[in-house]
Enzyme design. Structure first.
Site, PDB file in Angstrom:
ATOM      1  N   ASP A 110       0.837  -1.198   0.000  1.00 10.47           N
ATOM      2  CA  ASP A 110       0.000   0.000   0.000  1.00 10.47           C
ATOM      3  C   ASP A 110       0.872   1.247   0.000  1.00 10.47           C
ATOM      4  O   ASP A 110       2.010   1.198   0.473  1.00 10.47           O
ATOM      5  CB  ASP A 110      -0.854   0.077   1.271  1.00 10.47           C
ATOM      6  CG  ASP A 110      -1.720  -1.135   1.455  1.00 10.47           C
ATOM      7  OD1 ASP A 110      -2.116  -1.729   0.442  1.00 10.47           O
ATOM      8  OD2 ASP A 110      -1.975  -1.482   2.618  1.00 10.47           O
TER       9      ASP A 110
HETATM   10  N1  URA Z   1      -0.795  -5.950   4.040  1.00  8.36           N
HETATM   11  C1  URA Z   1      -1.279  -4.689   4.061  1.00  8.36           C
HETATM   12  O1  URA Z   1      -2.260  -4.411   4.742  1.00  8.36           O
HETATM   13  N2  URA Z   1      -0.650  -3.763   3.335  1.00  8.36           N
HETATM   14  C2  URA Z   1       0.435  -4.009   2.601  1.00  8.36           C
HETATM   15  O2  URA Z   1       0.973  -3.101   1.959  1.00  8.36           O
HETATM   16  C3  URA Z   1       0.931  -5.319   2.590  1.00  8.36           C
HETATM   17  C4  URA Z   1       0.289  -6.286   3.324  1.00  8.36           C
END
Ligand code: URA
Length: 257
Positions: A109
């Site tokens: 993310d």
């Molecule tokens: N899980 C998440 O919530 N975000 C990420 O970027 C990777 C794994």
């Protein structure tokens, strides 16, 4: 493809070039029957077309096409995991060389930090992201509140999310509000949603390991090329089916995590 004597490159030379060891070591690998070319056990001295041959060592595919690159990036928060962003935010590919073009393996993310692999090796990328290969990823999640043992147990056993129950995870409280969570699925915002589901929204999330890859000294925003040992370890990780992976073979996470 194994090719006639005058064409192609000798297999041991190809294997040495991509970092499997010296030519002598690679000859031994071939002699021991551990190398296949297009599914058939390779013979010492055979030549291969590096553009098309599918080569495996101990069942793990080895990318031999010239020009393959593998970068490990420490992604900072605020950088998006796409090749180009319609909102003009900085992207992970802005942080690595632009020639040859690479793409991220999986995604983090925008606000998630930590290790991300970028490559132009589509075969390896596929293996590492496909859930059936069970390559695990470890995260440190700084969460709101102080998770109870029951909350940590729920994370380990799998929590029900809107897209179904998560597979058993490794979860351990390493500080009052910091969880180390290891998963092998790659669902959207999975760690954030898992923590939220047990009552502890994530304040900060950092990926600290991808299969065998760790690097505590890589500064945020910087990258490096994988070394030969890491490539080998990654290929092996990508060759392991989930059914052979330690944390799923019993259907339960190991007790120490
Ligand atoms: N899980 C998440 O919530 N975000 C990420 O970027 C990777 C794994």
């Amino acid at each position: 493809m194994v090719v006639p004597a005058a064409d192609g490159e000798r297999l041991q030379k190809v294997l040495a070039r991509v970092g499997l060891g010296s030519r002598r070591v690679c000859e031994e690998l071939i002699g021991e029957g551990r190398v296949t070319v297009d599914g058939a056990v390779a013979e010492l001295g055979c030549r291969v077309n590096v553009e098309s041959a599918r080569i495996e060592v101990d069942g793990a595919p080895v990318g031999v096409r010239p020009g393959l690159v593998y970068y490990l990036l420490n992604k900072p928060a605020g950088v998006v995991t796409t090749a180009s962003d319609p909102h003009d935010r900085p992207t992970v590919v802005d942080l690595v060389p632009d020639d040859p073009r690479v793409f991220p393996v999986g995604r983090l993310d925008a606000q998630t930090e930590g290790l991300l692999l970028l490559t132009n090796d589509g075969d390896l990328a596929h293996r590492l992201t496909h859930p059936s290969f069970g390559v695990d990823k470890e995260y440190l999640a700084e969460v709101e509140g102080r998770p109870s043992p029951a909350a940590v147990r729920r994370l380990r056993e799998g929590v029900v999310l809107e897209d179904g129950r998560t597979a058993p995870a490794r979860a351990v409280l390493v500080e009052a509000s910091v969880l180390r969570i290891t998963i092998h699925e790659g669902r959207n915002r999975q760690v954030r949603r898992m923590c939220e589901a047990v009552g502890h929204p994530v304040a900060r999330l950092v990926r600290t390991r991808i299969g065998p890859l760790v690097d505590r000294s890589l500064a945020p925003g910087s990258h490096r090329t994988l070394v030969a040992e890491e490539m080998q370890a990654l290929r092996r990780a990508g060759a392991n089916r989930a059914s052979e992976a330690p944390e799923t073979s019993t259907g339960r996470p190991p007790a120490d995590r």
